[in-house]
Design a protein around this motif. Sequence first.
Motif, PDB file in Angstrom:
ATOM      1  N   THR A 379      33.391  39.062  34.684  1.00 32.23           N
ATOM      2  CA  THR A 379      34.047  37.857  35.194  1.00 32.23           C
ATOM      3  C   THR A 379      34.074  36.773  34.126  1.00 32.23           C
ATOM      4  N   VAL A 380      35.216  36.102  34.009  1.00 30.25           N
ATOM      5  CA  VAL A 380      35.386  35.012  33.057  1.00 30.25           C
ATOM      6  C   VAL A 380      35.565  33.704  33.833  1.00 30.25           C
ATOM      7  N   ASN A 381      34.664  32.772  33.606  1.00 25.40           N
ATOM      8  CA  ASN A 381      34.771  31.415  34.157  1.00 25.40           C
ATOM      9  C   ASN A 381      34.852  31.389  35.685  1.00 25.40           C
ATOM     10  N   ALA A 382      34.015  32.169  36.335  1.00 28.52           N
ATOM     11  CA  ALA A 382      33.923  32.153  37.793  1.00 28.52           C
ATOM     12  C   ALA A 382      32.561  32.710  38.201  1.00 28.52           C
ATOM     13  N   SER A 383      32.169  32.427  39.430  1.00 28.50           N
ATOM     14  CA  SER A 383      30.864  32.826  39.929  1.00 28.50           C
ATOM     15  C   SER A 383      30.748  34.336  40.099  1.00 28.50           C
ATOM     16  N   SER A 384      29.528  34.840  39.904  1.00 27.28           N
ATOM     17  CA  SER A 384      29.267  36.259  40.156  1.00 27.28           C
ATOM     18  C   SER A 384      29.410  36.603  41.631  1.00 27.28           C
ATOM     19  N   ARG A 385      29.369  35.619  42.488  1.00 31.90           N
ATOM     20  CA  ARG A 385      29.423  35.858  43.937  1.00 31.90           C
ATOM     21  C   ARG A 385      30.777  36.374  44.421  1.00 31.90           C
ATOM     22  N   PHE A 386      31.774  36.380  43.538  1.00 31.88           N
ATOM     23  CA  PHE A 386      33.075  36.905  43.939  1.00 31.88           C
ATOM     24  C   PHE A 386      33.142  38.428  43.905  1.00 31.88           C
ATOM     25  N   THR A 387      32.111  39.084  43.385  1.00 28.66           N
ATOM     26  CA  THR A 387      32.099  40.546  43.404  1.00 28.66           C
ATOM     27  C   THR A 387      31.770  40.999  44.815  1.00 28.66           C
ATOM     28  N   ASP A 388      32.811  41.220  45.585  1.00 30.52           N
ATOM     29  CA  ASP A 388      32.658  41.492  47.007  1.00 30.52           C
ATOM     30  C   ASP A 388      33.977  42.061  47.518  1.00 30.52           C
ATOM     31  N   GLY A 389      33.895  43.081  48.366  1.00 28.78           N
ATOM     32  CA  GLY A 389      35.115  43.693  48.874  1.00 28.78           C
ATOM     33  C   GLY A 389      35.988  42.718  49.634  1.00 28.78           C
ATOM     34  N   GLY A 390      35.371  41.853  50.441  1.00 34.14           N
ATOM     35  CA  GLY A 390      36.147  40.875  51.182  1.00 34.14           C
ATOM     36  C   GLY A 390      36.835  39.883  50.263  1.00 34.14           C
ATOM     37  N   GLU A 391      36.101  39.390  49.248  1.00 33.53           N
ATOM     38  CA  GLU A 391      36.679  38.433  48.311  1.00 33.53           C
ATOM     39  C   GLU A 391      37.782  39.074  47.470  1.00 33.53           C
ATOM     40  N   PHE A 392      37.674  40.367  47.204  1.00 36.92           N
ATOM     41  CA  PHE A 392      38.704  41.079  46.441  1.00 36.92           C
ATOM     42  C   PHE A 392      39.908  41.453  47.297  1.00 36.92           C
ATOM     43  N   GLY A 393      39.828  41.179  48.598  1.00 37.14           N
ATOM     44  CA  GLY A 393      40.942  41.508  49.481  1.00 37.14           C
ATOM     45  C   GLY A 393      40.914  42.920  50.015  1.00 37.14           C
ATOM     46  N   PHE A 394      39.758  43.598  49.906  1.00 43.17           N
ATOM     47  CA  PHE A 394      39.655  44.972  50.391  1.00 43.17           C
ATOM     48  C   PHE A 394      39.250  45.038  51.857  1.00 43.17           C
ATOM     49  N   GLY A 395      38.962  43.898  52.492  1.00 44.93           N
ATOM     50  CA  GLY A 395      38.335  43.919  53.797  1.00 44.93           C
ATOM     51  C   GLY A 395      36.849  44.142  53.609  1.00 44.93           C
ATOM     52  N   ALA A 396      36.175  44.677  54.612  1.00 43.84           N
ATOM     53  CA  ALA A 396      34.752  44.984  54.482  1.00 43.84           C
ATOM     54  C   ALA A 396      34.557  46.032  53.392  1.00 43.84           C
TER      55      ALA A 396
END
Length: 430
Positions: A379-396
Motif C-alpha cells: 500500500t502506498v500512502n494509505a492505512s494498512s486497515r484497508f486490506t479487507d475483503g469488504g473494503e476491496f469490494g469483495f463483500g465478506a
Amino acid sequence: MTSTIDQHTAADAVTRVHEAGGAAKVAAKQLAVLTRADKDAALHALADALLTATGRIVAANDSDLLRGRESGMPEGLQDRLRLTPDRVSGIAEALRQLAGLPDPIGDVVRGSTLANGLQLRQVRVPMGVIGMVYEARPNVTVDAAGLGLKSGNAMILRGGSAAADTNRVIVDVLRNALQTQGIPADAVQLLDGGHEDVDALITARGLIDLVIPRGSDRLIQAVVQGATVPVIETGVGNCHVYVDAAADVEQAVAIVLNSKTHRPSVCNAAESLLVHRDIADTVLPQLYDALTSAQVALHTDGRASEIAGRSSTPYAPATEADFAAEYLDLEMSVAVVDDLDAAIAHIDRYGSGHTEVIVTGDRAAARAFVAQVDAAVVTVNASSRFTDGGEFGFGAEIGISTQKLHARGPMGLQELTSTKWVVEGDGQTR
C-alpha cells in the motif's frame, strides 16, 4: 504409548468428520445447481434470521466472554470474540451486500474455437466441500457460511472453543434458515469436538476438497503441517508502515495512527513502524505523541530510543522478538532505518507477507517499494486497515491469504472457486 481412550476419541472424531463430509458432499451437489436468485434469496433469509435471533446470539456470546475473562483471555482476543447487537447487525448487512455481488459460478475465464471446430470454455465451478478451522471470531462463522453459499460450496466449520456457545447458536440459526429456503441444512455444519476433530478434518482426503485455517500462527502451522487435504494458508499479520524521507508528516501521523489503533486486534493492524533517518527527528516526536496518547506501548531500537528519550516518551528497548511479533494489541515496534533499501531489508527479515505500507511523496521510492516488497498487499500512502475483503469490494472475506498459489490477499467469492474445461464438438475424433 497412545491410550485406548485416546484411540477411541480419535476414531470417534474420524466417524463424525466422515459423516459430516458425506452429508456435505450431498449438499454441495444441490448447491452447485442453484440459481443466483435462489442463493441471493437465501442470503437475505440468513440475514433476517440472524437479526431475529440477536438476543440469543448475544446471550450466548456473553457466556463465552465470561468464560474467557475467567480464564484470563487478553482484552484483544475478547474484542475479537465480542458480539454486540450492532455487530450482529453489521454481520447481517454483510450477507445482504454479498447477495448484491455477481455470482462467480459459470463465469467464462477464457475460451476459444480450435481449427477443427471444437469449442473450449474454461468456467468457474465450486470447490465442493470446504473446511474452515478458526479461533475466537464468531463473525467468521457467518462470513464462511455466506461466502460458501454464494459460491456453491458446502462448509464444515470448526471454530475455537472460546466461541463455542456463540457458534452453536449461530449455526443453528443459519441451518434453520437454509431449510426454510429449501436448501439442505448440511450446507453448513459445525464441528465442536476437540483437536481430534481438526486432525480428522484436515486428513479427510476424498471428502474435504479444501481446508482454510484462520487464526494464530500456531494454529495455521499446525494445520499446514498436518494436513493431507489441500490448504490455503492465511498468515499472521506482522504489518509494517515505512515513513520515507519524502513523506508528508501530517499524512504519516494519520496513517500510522489509523493503522495501529483503529482496531489493534486484527491481522491488518500495523505492528511495526520504520522511519527514514533523514526525517526521524521531525516525524518521530509527533508520532510518539500520537501513539502514546492512544496508549500504544512502544518497543524502540537504539536510534528510535534516543529520540524517545529526548521527548520523555515511554518506551522499552526492542528485541528480536519484538520486531517479529504480531501483537494484536496496543503495542508497536519502532526502528530508524538508513534508507529505502534498509526498510525493505527489515521487512524481508521480519514481515509475514501480509500488508506493507510506504508513506512517501517520492514516486520513484513508491515504485521501488511496490516492486521489491514481497507481500500479499503493498500500500502506498494509505492505512494498512484497508486490506479487507469488504473494503476491496469483495463483500465478506473468508480470510487473507499470504501464500502464492491459487489465492493471495483478501479471499472473496472468486477465490472459493475452481475451474473446469467444457469441450463441445460435433463428432470430431482425434
